[in-house]
Design a protein around this motif. Structure first.
Motif, PDB file in Angstrom:
ATOM      1  N   HIS A   6       0.823  -1.220   0.000  1.00 20.35           N
ATOM      2  CA  HIS A   6       0.000   0.000   0.000  1.00 20.35           C
ATOM      3  C   HIS A   6       0.853   1.264   0.000  1.00 20.35           C
ATOM      4  CE1 HIS A   6      -4.096  -1.633   0.555  1.00 20.35           C
ATOM      5  NE2 HIS A   6      -3.482  -2.644   1.140  1.00 20.35           N
ATOM      6  N   ASP A   7       2.061   1.199   0.584  1.00 19.28           N
ATOM      7  CA  ASP A   7       2.877   2.405   0.690  1.00 19.28           C
ATOM      8  C   ASP A   7       3.942   2.494  -0.403  1.00 19.28           C
ATOM      9  OD1 ASP A   7       4.501   0.358   1.533  1.00 19.28           O
ATOM     10  OD2 ASP A   7       5.194   1.343   3.366  1.00 19.28           O
ATOM     11  N   HIS A   8       3.815   1.677  -1.452  1.00 19.60           N
ATOM     12  CA  HIS A   8       4.775   1.782  -2.553  1.00 19.60           C
ATOM     13  C   HIS A   8       4.399   2.976  -3.425  1.00 19.60           C
ATOM     14  CE1 HIS A   8       7.197   0.820  -6.073  1.00 19.60           C
ATOM     15  NE2 HIS A   8       7.850  -0.047  -5.323  1.00 19.60           N
ATOM     16  N   PRO A   9       5.398   3.746  -3.913  1.00 13.30           N
ATOM     17  CA  PRO A   9       5.080   4.932  -4.718  1.00 13.30           C
ATOM     18  C   PRO A   9       4.206   4.646  -5.931  1.00 13.30           C
ATOM     19  CG  PRO A   9       7.367   4.989  -4.044  1.00 13.30           C
ATOM     20  CD  PRO A   9       6.839   3.659  -3.593  1.00 13.30           C
ATOM     21  N   ILE A  10       4.286   3.450  -6.488  1.00 10.07           N
ATOM     22  CA  ILE A  10       3.431   3.129  -7.638  1.00 10.07           C
ATOM     23  C   ILE A  10       1.965   3.118  -7.217  1.00 10.07           C
ATOM     24  CG2 ILE A  10       2.788   1.220  -9.182  1.00 10.07           C
ATOM     25  CD1 ILE A  10       5.758   0.724  -9.614  1.00 10.07           C
ATOM     26  N   VAL A  11       1.678   2.570  -6.020  1.00 12.90           N
ATOM     27  CA  VAL A  11       0.306   2.579  -5.505  1.00 12.90           C
ATOM     28  C   VAL A  11      -0.079   3.991  -5.062  1.00 12.90           C
ATOM     29  CG1 VAL A  11      -1.252   1.614  -3.775  1.00 12.90           C
ATOM     30  CG2 VAL A  11       0.506   0.166  -4.809  1.00 12.90           C
ATOM     31  N   LEU A  12       0.884   4.738  -4.547  1.00  8.36           N
ATOM     32  CA  LEU A  12       0.587   6.099  -4.102  1.00  8.36           C
ATOM     33  C   LEU A  12       0.191   7.006  -5.267  1.00  8.36           C
ATOM     34  CD1 LEU A  12       3.351   6.639  -1.385  1.00  8.36           C
ATOM     35  CD2 LEU A  12       0.963   5.977  -1.068  1.00  8.36           C
ATOM     36  N   GLN A  13       0.610   6.670  -6.487  1.00 10.47           N
ATOM     37  CA  GLN A  13       0.127   7.410  -7.656  1.00 10.47           C
ATOM     38  C   GLN A  13      -1.396   7.275  -7.784  1.00 10.47           C
ATOM     39  OE1 GLN A  13       2.337   5.896 -11.008  1.00 10.47           O
ATOM     40  NE2 GLN A  13       3.969   7.390 -10.749  1.00 10.47           N
ATOM     41  N   ASN A  14      -1.911   6.067  -7.457  1.00 14.55           N
ATOM     42  CA  ASN A  14      -3.365   5.884  -7.454  1.00 14.55           C
ATOM     43  C   ASN A  14      -4.014   6.760  -6.394  1.00 14.55           C
ATOM     44  OD1 ASN A  14      -2.493   2.574  -8.077  1.00 14.55           O
ATOM     45  ND2 ASN A  14      -3.767   3.702  -9.497  1.00 14.55           N
ATOM     46  N   ASP A  15      -3.379   6.837  -5.211  1.00 12.84           N
ATOM     47  CA  ASP A  15      -3.938   7.666  -4.138  1.00 12.84           C
ATOM     48  C   ASP A  15      -3.960   9.141  -4.539  1.00 12.84           C
ATOM     49  OD1 ASP A  15      -4.130   5.367  -2.661  1.00 12.84           O
ATOM     50  OD2 ASP A  15      -2.333   5.717  -1.473  1.00 12.84           O
ATOM     51  N   GLU A  16      -2.882   9.595  -5.191  1.00 14.71           N
ATOM     52  CA  GLU A  16      -2.850  11.002  -5.614  1.00 14.71           C
ATOM     53  C   GLU A  16      -3.909  11.281  -6.676  1.00 14.71           C
ATOM     54  OE1 GLU A  16       0.266  14.386  -7.277  1.00 14.71           O
ATOM     55  OE2 GLU A  16       1.027  12.453  -6.557  1.00 14.71           O
TER      56      GLU A  16
ATOM     57  N   CYS B 106      -4.785  13.923   0.935  1.00 16.30           N
ATOM     58  CA  CYS B 106      -3.508  14.620   0.803  1.00 16.30           C
ATOM     59  C   CYS B 106      -2.681  14.452   2.079  1.00 16.30           C
ATOM     60  CB  CYS B 106      -3.741  16.087   0.489  1.00 16.30           C
ATOM     61  SG  CYS B 106      -2.235  16.989   0.044  1.00 16.30           S
ATOM     62  N   LYS B 107      -3.316  14.590   3.252  1.00 16.69           N
ATOM     63  CA  LYS B 107      -2.610  14.411   4.527  1.00 16.69           C
ATOM     64  C   LYS B 107      -2.036  13.004   4.631  1.00 16.69           C
ATOM     65  CE  LYS B 107      -4.918  15.751   8.161  1.00 16.69           C
ATOM     66  NZ  LYS B 107      -6.119  15.986   9.014  1.00 16.69           N
ATOM     67  N   ARG B 108      -2.850  12.013   4.217  1.00 10.50           N
ATOM     68  CA  ARG B 108      -2.391  10.630   4.283  1.00 10.50           C
ATOM     69  C   ARG B 108      -1.201  10.398   3.338  1.00 10.50           C
ATOM     70  NH1 ARG B 108      -6.572   6.543   2.229  1.00 10.50           N
ATOM     71  NH2 ARG B 108      -7.920   7.826   3.560  1.00 10.50           N
ATOM     72  N   LEU B 109      -1.271  11.010   2.149  1.00 17.85           N
ATOM     73  CA  LEU B 109      -0.163  10.887   1.203  1.00 17.85           C
ATOM     74  C   LEU B 109       1.124  11.472   1.782  1.00 17.85           C
ATOM     75  CD1 LEU B 109      -1.787  11.751  -2.242  1.00 17.85           C
ATOM     76  CD2 LEU B 109      -0.375   9.754  -1.785  1.00 17.85           C
ATOM     77  N   ILE B 110       1.017  12.649   2.378  1.00 22.43           N
ATOM     78  CA  ILE B 110       2.197  13.297   2.963  1.00 22.43           C
ATOM     79  C   ILE B 110       2.796  12.412   4.044  1.00 22.43           C
ATOM     80  CG2 ILE B 110       2.977  15.257   4.351  1.00 22.43           C
ATOM     81  CD1 ILE B 110       0.855  16.945   2.818  1.00 22.43           C
ATOM     82  N   GLU B 111       1.955  11.881   4.930  1.00 22.11           N
ATOM     83  CA  GLU B 111       2.453  11.017   6.006  1.00 22.11           C
ATOM     84  C   GLU B 111       3.142   9.771   5.447  1.00 22.11           C
ATOM     85  OE1 GLU B 111      -0.957  10.150   8.324  1.00 22.11           O
ATOM     86  OE2 GLU B 111      -1.157  12.180   9.158  1.00 22.11           O
ATOM     87  N   THR B 112       2.553   9.194   4.414  1.00 29.14           N
ATOM     88  CA  THR B 112       3.146   7.978   3.827  1.00 29.14           C
ATOM     89  C   THR B 112       4.478   8.278   3.161  1.00 29.14           C
ATOM     90  OG1 THR B 112       0.901   7.148   3.400  1.00 29.14           O
ATOM     91  CG2 THR B 112       2.721   6.007   2.326  1.00 29.14           C
ATOM     92  N   TYR B 113       4.518   9.360   2.377  1.00 35.52           N
ATOM     93  CA  TYR B 113       5.770   9.724   1.719  1.00 35.52           C
ATOM     94  C   TYR B 113       6.853  10.056   2.746  1.00 35.52           C
ATOM     95  CZ  TYR B 113       4.084   9.812  -3.124  1.00 35.52           C
ATOM     96  OH  TYR B 113       3.613   9.459  -4.369  1.00 35.52           O
ATOM     97  N   GLU B 114       6.474  10.718   3.837  1.00 34.63           N
ATOM     98  CA  GLU B 114       7.458  11.034   4.873  1.00 34.63           C
ATOM     99  C   GLU B 114       8.010   9.766   5.519  1.00 34.63           C
ATOM    100  OE1 GLU B 114       6.033  15.451   6.430  1.00 34.63           O
ATOM    101  OE2 GLU B 114       5.263  13.669   7.432  1.00 34.63           O
ATOM    102  N   GLY B 115       7.224   8.688   5.495  1.00 33.24           N
ATOM    103  CA  GLY B 115       7.683   7.427   6.083  1.00 33.24           C
ATOM    104  C   GLY B 115       8.595   6.623   5.186  1.00 33.24           C
ATOM    105  N   ILE B 116       8.549   6.874   3.859  1.00 33.34           N
ATOM    106  CA  ILE B 116       9.352   6.038   2.949  1.00 33.34           C
ATOM    107  C   ILE B 116      10.423   6.820   2.202  1.00 33.34           C
ATOM    108  CG2 ILE B 116       7.496   4.372   2.612  1.00 33.34           C
ATOM    109  CD1 ILE B 116       6.937   5.659  -0.109  1.00 33.34           C
TER     110      ILE B 116
END
Length: 912
Positions: free
Chosen positions: A851-861, A880-890
């Motif tokens: 779920h936290d892979h950038p390829i999946v995060l493109q779907n979230d964005e 957007c908040k969830r995306l920021i938190e996830t990106y900050e973690g990886i």
């Protein structure tokens, strides 16, 4: 009456507290607790057991007691959702399994329900939830399917799975008295299931007969991913946790030692399962309570070969049928060192298939006698007739020819040696003269204040060779070959291929003039030139020519064998297949070459490492990203030791490890490695060099993934200035710069770059090659956003269908094309269509990525931007908040994508 579930928790908690305390303090702890006298009595009984049995048996027994108590608290008829419990059918350290039936009247269905124990620790509950996530990603006919999930009234999670009415695989073999071939065919089905899990980045880690059921219809089902592991960035559990979940009799050495587990762990598990199917017992004959014996046997004692092992009921009685290939296959799978086992489950599976087809297997060292024996086994009648004819002829001639042959051989050997020494001396003299002339041309005295480029030096060298040595074509061939290699090293692939073809022509002239070359020597020289030509043509984009050259080399080497040249030919063939064909086929060819290299004293040296490097690339194309990273990491370490940190091959390995790390979520390490490869390559090579180009592309892609599209484009710009050759690497440079410009909003430039990339690739590859998928799809998106939506969508759909034909509808490439279609729909205001396509893309992506892979995060964005377009600002803000938190973690904290999303979040909260 106290609740039995609560009572069990009290007993377990108090037992854990007392077990960790000194013996003289336990009575005080018991007396000061809130436990009832009966509960204290049970704790004392368990403590007595704790002190009287060995360390692993105590946990096994205690957990077993608790599970039996738990099973009594789930009576027949109790409802879990729409399912009614019928009876307990299994239990273990990770949970207890019941058979249940659907009782809501909708339809008839039997299921298996696995429930977490009430005493489960937080760590165990986490892994129970992980099993649910793993099973949700696996849809395969040989893997038990996850149907549903939920929680009991006391908040214990449970899984509802397909109910498999069958026997454990070894019991099935015994009950039906299956022969060797039937057992091996069942084993192949198990391999397919495990290989499928590996392709989805999951390792099982507890492969044993009880976890493989066979139905009455002979269908194999792999069960219990309770201690399975997702490979994308997840650390292994502690040794203690792993030991509680796994079965010691089938555990690998790395599991026993608490080391990192990989796909190779499942290769060992499959080897142990195969051993059981052949002999009727586990490789070391252990039961689950013999911990000390297990550590000694599994980690240090060599396994007895199946053909020499004692046979239990259920094994193959005919031991002779196991000798040779099957002994070797099992031995290779059960190696103590993971890197000496089969490189993948598919490789193990293919060796079993080769055995069944009476073909040579990789696990058996190659020899003429062995391969001839396999050939005879496949074609007994024809082989017998041929042998009879050969024997009859040879017996008549052997006696009369033997003495004369011996005399001729000794005389010819002396003459050949004299001729070879003279030829080598002459070649060395001519090479020295050529190099002296080339470097003198670049000296200040000869250059007369002019700057002499490398290209000029190489062109002058080629001219001088072409104008001289017409009376000695063999030497001229060798010099042209050396100059071709020099041109290749500086990235002049077309020139290298041209010079290599001239070298071949000169060698043919030498053969016609009968200049003293022996037939075998001339054949090997020609094969070596053809292998080099195949390499240079592949790099210059002449794929068909490369294939023809390598095929001719292989044919020559079948007639005049040479192990080192055969390994090189297989290596180059594997590279070509990896680029234009099936990754699985490439892996098989490269592993065959690797097996040959490993038979040599130096294991091939730099050439052997180059073969493993190509193998890593094939795994990446498969896509088996963890295996690609693991294989290339070994190559990188060996290249540093052998070649040094700044050698071109080492830099290539830095780049390969970096791109694999990007796929498995190791971003900081990936950035450091990619940046190093790019910066050091820039100090060594020109912009035409392939290593420098690929290093730049890898570094630029990483910058793009972090969101810095401007910096990514600037990295590539120097390679696309001035006169640009139409090489494959040029197409890649245009493609990636076009993608970055597309994200920067430079739409006209993006479309122009992508059109150039697709045009160049179209001249190199067939129209449906997967090497063209991404550039064509990105061009489709650029066309759509620059006013040609219909044509752009049509192009992306064409790519999607070609992808489905080659790799299936659930391939992650299909998800990528659906995402592009979703973004186009969003751009054109078709919000419902955009949402549906994005969700479809996400569901496919989650079968390969976390779920936290950038390829999946493109779907979230994309989902966030759809919500924003629909006017649902609150949902967009939360996403957007969830995306920021996830990106900050990886990602590193300075990743531009984080800053861009933070700015977007501020704008959504405070619109102007």
């Amino acid at each position: 009456m106290p609740n039995p579930k609560n009572r069990l928790k009290v007993i377990k908690g108090l037992f854990d507290l007392c077990a960790d305390a000194p013996v003289n303090e336990r009575d005080t702890l018991l007396a000061s607790s809130d436990a009832t006298p009966e509960e204290q009595h049970e704790v004392k009984r368990l403590l007595t057991l704790h002190n009287t049995v060995d360390s692993n048996a105590q946990q096994t027994h205690i957990i077993g007691q608790q599970l039996r108590a738990l099973s009594q608290s789930m009576p027949a008829g109790q409802m879990l959702g729409p399912f009614a419990i019928e009876e307990e059918i299994g239990q273990g350290g990770m949970g207890i399994v019941f058979r249940a039936r659907r009782a809501d009247g909708n339809y008839e269905q039997h299921v298996a329900i696995k429930i977490a124990p009430s005493f489960a620790s937080a760590d165990e509950l986490q892994h129970f939830h992980q099993e649910r996530q793993i099973l949700a990603r696996l849809q395969h006919p040989n893997i038990a399917t996850l149907l549903d999930g939920g929680a009991t009234d006391d908040c214990r999670p449970y899984l509802v799975m397909e109910y498999v009415a069958g026997k454990a695989i070894h019991e099935h073999c015994l009950a039906h008295q299956l022969g060797l071939k039937a057992r091996l065919h069942l084993f192949i089905e198990v391999c397919k299931a495990v290989s499928y899990a590996h392709n989805h980045l999951i390792i099982h880690r507890d492969i044993k007969p009880e976890n493989v059921l066979v139905t009455s219809q002979e269908q194999v089902k792999l069960l219990d991913f309770g201690i399975g592991k997702a490979l994308q960035g997840e650390a292994d559990r502690t040794n203690a946790t792993a030991l509680r979940g796994m079965t010691l009799a089938y555990a690998s050495p790395e599991q026993i030692r608490g080391e990192r587990t990989t796909m190779s762990t499942d290769v060992y598990g499959l080897g142990a399962l195969l051993y059981c199917l052949l002999t009727g017992h586990s490789p070391h004959g252990l039961d689950n309570n013999s911990a000390e014996q297990a550590v000694e046997a599994i980690c240090r004692t060599e396994t007895t070969a199946p053909s020499r092992a004692q046979v239990d009921t259920g094994g193959i009685e005919d031991r002779r049928s196991l000798r040779g290939d099957l002994d070797n296959i099992v031995s290779k799978a059960l190696r103590k060192e993971p890197d000496r086992r089969y490189a993948s489950v598919s490789e193990l599976q293919r060796d079993i298939e080769r055995y069944l087809n009476r073909e040579p297997v990789l696990a058996t060292p190659p020899s003429f006698v062995y391969r001839a024996g396999r050939l005879i086994a496949r074609h007994p009648a024809a082989s017998a007739l041929a042998a009879a004819v050969v024997i009859a002829i040879n017996l008549g001639l052997a006696a009369s020819l033997y003495l004369a042959d011996q005399l001729r051989t000794e005389r010819d050997s002396l003459l050949d040696a004299q001729r070879e020494i003279k030829r080598q001396m002459y070649t060395a003299e001519r090479t020295t003269a050529l190099l002296t002339d080339m470097f003198e041309a670049a000296s200040p005295a000869r250059a007369q204040s002019r700057t002499v480029s490398v290209d000029k030096v190489l062109e002058d060298g080629a001219r001088k060779i072409r104008e001289t040595l017409d009376n000695d074509p063999a030497v001229k061939s060798q010099l042209l070959k050396s100059l071709a290699q020099l041109n290749y090293n500086v990235g002049k692939y077309h020139d290298a291929a041209t010079l290599q073809q001239e070298a071949l022509q000169q060698l043919e002239t030498a053969a016609r003039l009968q200049t003293g070359l022996r037939v075998t020597e001339a054949a090997h020289m020609r094969a070596e030139l053809l292998i080099g030509l195949g390499r240079y043509q592949r790099e210059s984009g002449a794929v068909n020519g490369a294939a023809a050259a390598l095929e001719e080399a292989s044919t020559l080497l079948e007639q005049y064998p040479d192990k080192r040249l055969q390994a090189q030919a297989l290596h180059r063939k594997g590279q070509l297949i990896s680029r234009v064909g099936s990754p699985d086929e490439a892996i098989e060819v490269l592993n065959t070459a690797k097996h040959i290299w490993q038979q040599m004293p130096d294991q091939g040296g730099a050439l052997g490492l180059a073969n493993s490097h190509s193998l890593s690339n094939a795994y990446f194309n498969k896509p088996d990203f963890p295996m690609a990273a693991e294989t290339e990491s070994v190559v990188l370490a060996e290249r540093i030791k052998l070649l040094g940190e700044s050698h071109p091959d080492t830099l290539n390995s830095y780049r390969f490890v970096a791109r694999s790390y990007m796929r498995v979520g190791r971003w900081q390490e990936a950035r450091e490695l990619a940046q190093r490869a790019y910066q050091v390559s820039g100090k060594i090579f020109s912009t035409e060099n392939k290593i420098f180009r690929h290093s730049a592309i890898t570094y630029a892609r990483l910058l793009g993934r972090l969101g810095d599209f401007q910096a990514a484009a600037e990295v590539l710009n120097p390679f696309l200035t001035g006169e640009v050759r139409e090489l494959e690497t040029t197409a890649e440079l245009y493609h990636h710069r076009g993608y970055f410009n597309l994200n920067l909003g430079h739409l006209a430039q993006a479309r122009a770059d992508l059109e150039k990339a697709v045009d160049i690739l179209g001249k190199i590859y067939p129209h449906n090659s997967d090497s063209t998928f991404l550039p064509r799809a990105n061009l489709g998106e650029a066309m759509a956003v620059t006013g040609d939506a219909a044509s752009g969508i049509e192009l992306i759909n064409q790519v999607k269908q070609e992808n489905i034909v080659q790799y299936g509808a659930d391939d992650y490439g299909v998800a990528s094309w659906n995402l592009r279609l979703a973004r186009i729909a969003l751009h054109t205001g078709k919000l419902q269509e955009a949402s549906e396509l994005n969700q479809l893309s996400r569901s496919i992506n989650l079968k390969t990525f976390s779920h936290d892979h950038p390829i999946v995060l493109q779907n979230d964005e994309t989902e966030m931007r759809i919500a924003l377009a629909q006017g649902d600002t609150l949902t967009a803000i939360e996403l957007c908040k969830r995306l920021i938190e996830t990106y900050e973690g990886i990602f590193p904290r300075d990743a531009p994508i984080i800053g861009r999303l933070q700015k977007l979040l501020r704008n959504m909260r405070n619109p102007v």
